[in-house]
Design a protein around this motif. Structure first.
Motif, PDB file in Angstrom:
ATOM      1  N   GLU A   4     -26.946  13.869 -71.088  1.00 50.87           N
ATOM      2  CA  GLU A   4     -28.391  13.729 -70.914  1.00 50.87           C
ATOM      3  C   GLU A   4     -29.007  13.222 -72.208  1.00 50.87           C
ATOM      4  N   ALA A   5     -29.663  12.073 -72.141  1.00 51.38           N
ATOM      5  CA  ALA A   5     -30.283  11.491 -73.334  1.00 51.38           C
ATOM      6  C   ALA A   5     -31.308  12.458 -73.915  1.00 51.38           C
TER       7      ALA A   5
ATOM      8  N   GLY B 278     -19.930   3.286 -74.670  1.00 48.82           N
ATOM      9  CA  GLY B 278     -20.585   3.902 -73.522  1.00 48.82           C
ATOM     10  C   GLY B 278     -21.687   3.018 -72.980  1.00 48.82           C
ATOM     11  N   VAL B 279     -21.941   3.128 -71.682  1.00 46.50           N
ATOM     12  CA  VAL B 279     -22.916   2.248 -71.033  1.00 46.50           C
ATOM     13  C   VAL B 279     -23.955   3.013 -70.220  1.00 46.50           C
ATOM     14  N   THR B 280     -23.738   4.291 -69.974  1.00 45.51           N
ATOM     15  CA  THR B 280     -24.642   5.080 -69.147  1.00 45.51           C
ATOM     16  C   THR B 280     -25.489   5.993 -70.016  1.00 45.51           C
ATOM     17  N   PRO B 281     -26.820   5.992 -69.869  1.00 43.95           N
ATOM     18  CA  PRO B 281     -27.656   6.899 -70.664  1.00 43.95           C
ATOM     19  C   PRO B 281     -27.156   8.336 -70.562  1.00 43.95           C
ATOM     20  N   GLY B 282     -27.103   8.988 -71.711  1.00 49.56           N
ATOM     21  CA  GLY B 282     -26.533  10.322 -71.786  1.00 49.56           C
ATOM     22  C   GLY B 282     -25.104  10.317 -72.272  1.00 49.56           C
TER      23      GLY B 282
ATOM     24  N   THR C 215     -34.632  10.886 -75.170  1.00 55.41           N
ATOM     25  CA  THR C 215     -34.254   9.556 -75.672  1.00 55.41           C
ATOM     26  C   THR C 215     -32.949   9.578 -76.457  1.00 55.41           C
ATOM     27  N   SER C 216     -32.891  10.353 -77.532  1.00 58.14           N
ATOM     28  CA  SER C 216     -31.720  10.263 -78.414  1.00 58.14           C
ATOM     29  C   SER C 216     -31.602  11.492 -79.296  1.00 58.14           C
TER      30      SER C 216
END
Length: 310
Positions: A80-81, A260-264, A104-105
């Protein structure tokens, strides 16, 4: 009865007060590790050097005592971002500050003061090791066709090793399944403006770690850091990457990679001032490869590297 190395468990929790055990719990602080290497008791000794009317050893006296734990952790996000990864306490104990931007980050950047402490618990098939006031160092390895990982080495105050049953209710759900490093899962990397075919990138924070033992105080101490690494890529033309000139001029060049390519579950390593050294050629599947050692310099201070989870 023989002990099984497979029956092991590592727990870790940030300490708010030196010398006070925050009591890591199996349900909240379990660390999913591999390749564990424990040095349960490290000590330094001094010789007694006694003079007697015969030859022979005089014996030694222990002057320090501490424990050391090394292990690897797969490099992945929290799922989870804006949520810190479950291994975040380990990075904080390696001299990193944690900065969260909600939804977000989460970014880890090095610090030079106020380094946090960690409580470590290591269970080995009925043996309980408890290390307090721990600090450490960490390295990163992103290699094609392999699982990216971090290697931690932490030292902490020795507590007597005791017999203890393995805790129940161990929860690893906060750890996400990692992605192999390849073209699909590792979408971008760059050395300056160059983005060619990369075999591997390594980063070693290289904290100068020591156990300090004085009258009235002791503890794990990080006196300096010397971040360094290596990049191994297909050999480019000079027009694509003038690496000889970069090496000879001691040019600082930005180096970065996104995995990685998927948020989170996106991880970014950014080193804005990398100096290239010690070029070497090698062969891989009949293809010429270029290896370059890297040293990462601070610019304004505490900015040699940023590790961001998005």
């Amino acid at each position: 009865m023989a002990k099984s190395t497979r029956n092991s468990l590592v727990l870790a929790k940030v300490q708010t007060t030196a010398g006070t055990d925050p009591v890591p719990a199996a349900g909240a602080n379990a660390i999913l590790v591999r390749n564990v290497n424990a040095t349960p008791l490290s000590a330094e000794f001094v010789e007694r050097n006694l003079i007697r009317p015969y030859m022979g050893n005089s014996g030694q006296i222990a002057t320090t005592r501490y424990g050391q734990l090394e292990f690897e952790v797969e490099l992945a996000g929290s799922g989870e971002a804006g949520t810190a990864p479950a291994f975040g306490p380990l990075l904080r104990a390696c001299g990193f500050a944690e900065t969260t931007v909600a939804d977000t980050s989460v970014t880890y950047t090095p610090v030079s003061t106020g380094m946090e402490l960690l409580a470590l618990r290591y269970y080995l098939d009925g043996l309980f090791h408890n290390l307090l006031d721990a600090r450490g160092t960490v390295s990163f390895d992103i290699t094609a066709k392999a699982i990216p990982f971090m290697r931690f080495r932490l030292i902490g105050a020795y507590q007597p090793i005791t017999d203890a049953a393995m805790p129940t209710g161990v929860d690893y759900s906060a750890f996400q399944k990692p992605l192999a490093a390849n073209r699909a899962n590792t979408p971008t990397w760059a050395l300056g403006a160059y983005t060619g075919c990369l075999q591997s990138l390594t980063l070693d924070i290289a904290n100068q770690l020591a156990w300090r033992e004085l009258i009235g105080c002791n503890g794990a101490h990080i006196s300096d850091r010397r971040p360094a690494g290596n990049v191994l890529m297909e050999l480019p033309s000079i027009a694509q990457l003038n690496w000889p000139q970069m090496v000879l001029s001691a040019q600082d060049v930005p180096l970065s990679i996104t995995h990685g390519v998927t948020p989170g579950n996106i991880v970014e390593l950014e080193m804005p001032t990398a100096q290239l050294m010690n070029p070497s050629y090698s062969d891989q599947d009949g293809t010429a490869m270029l290896g370059l050692d890297t040293a990462f310099q601070p610019d304004q201070g505490n900015d040699e590297v940023a590790i961001t989870f998005r």
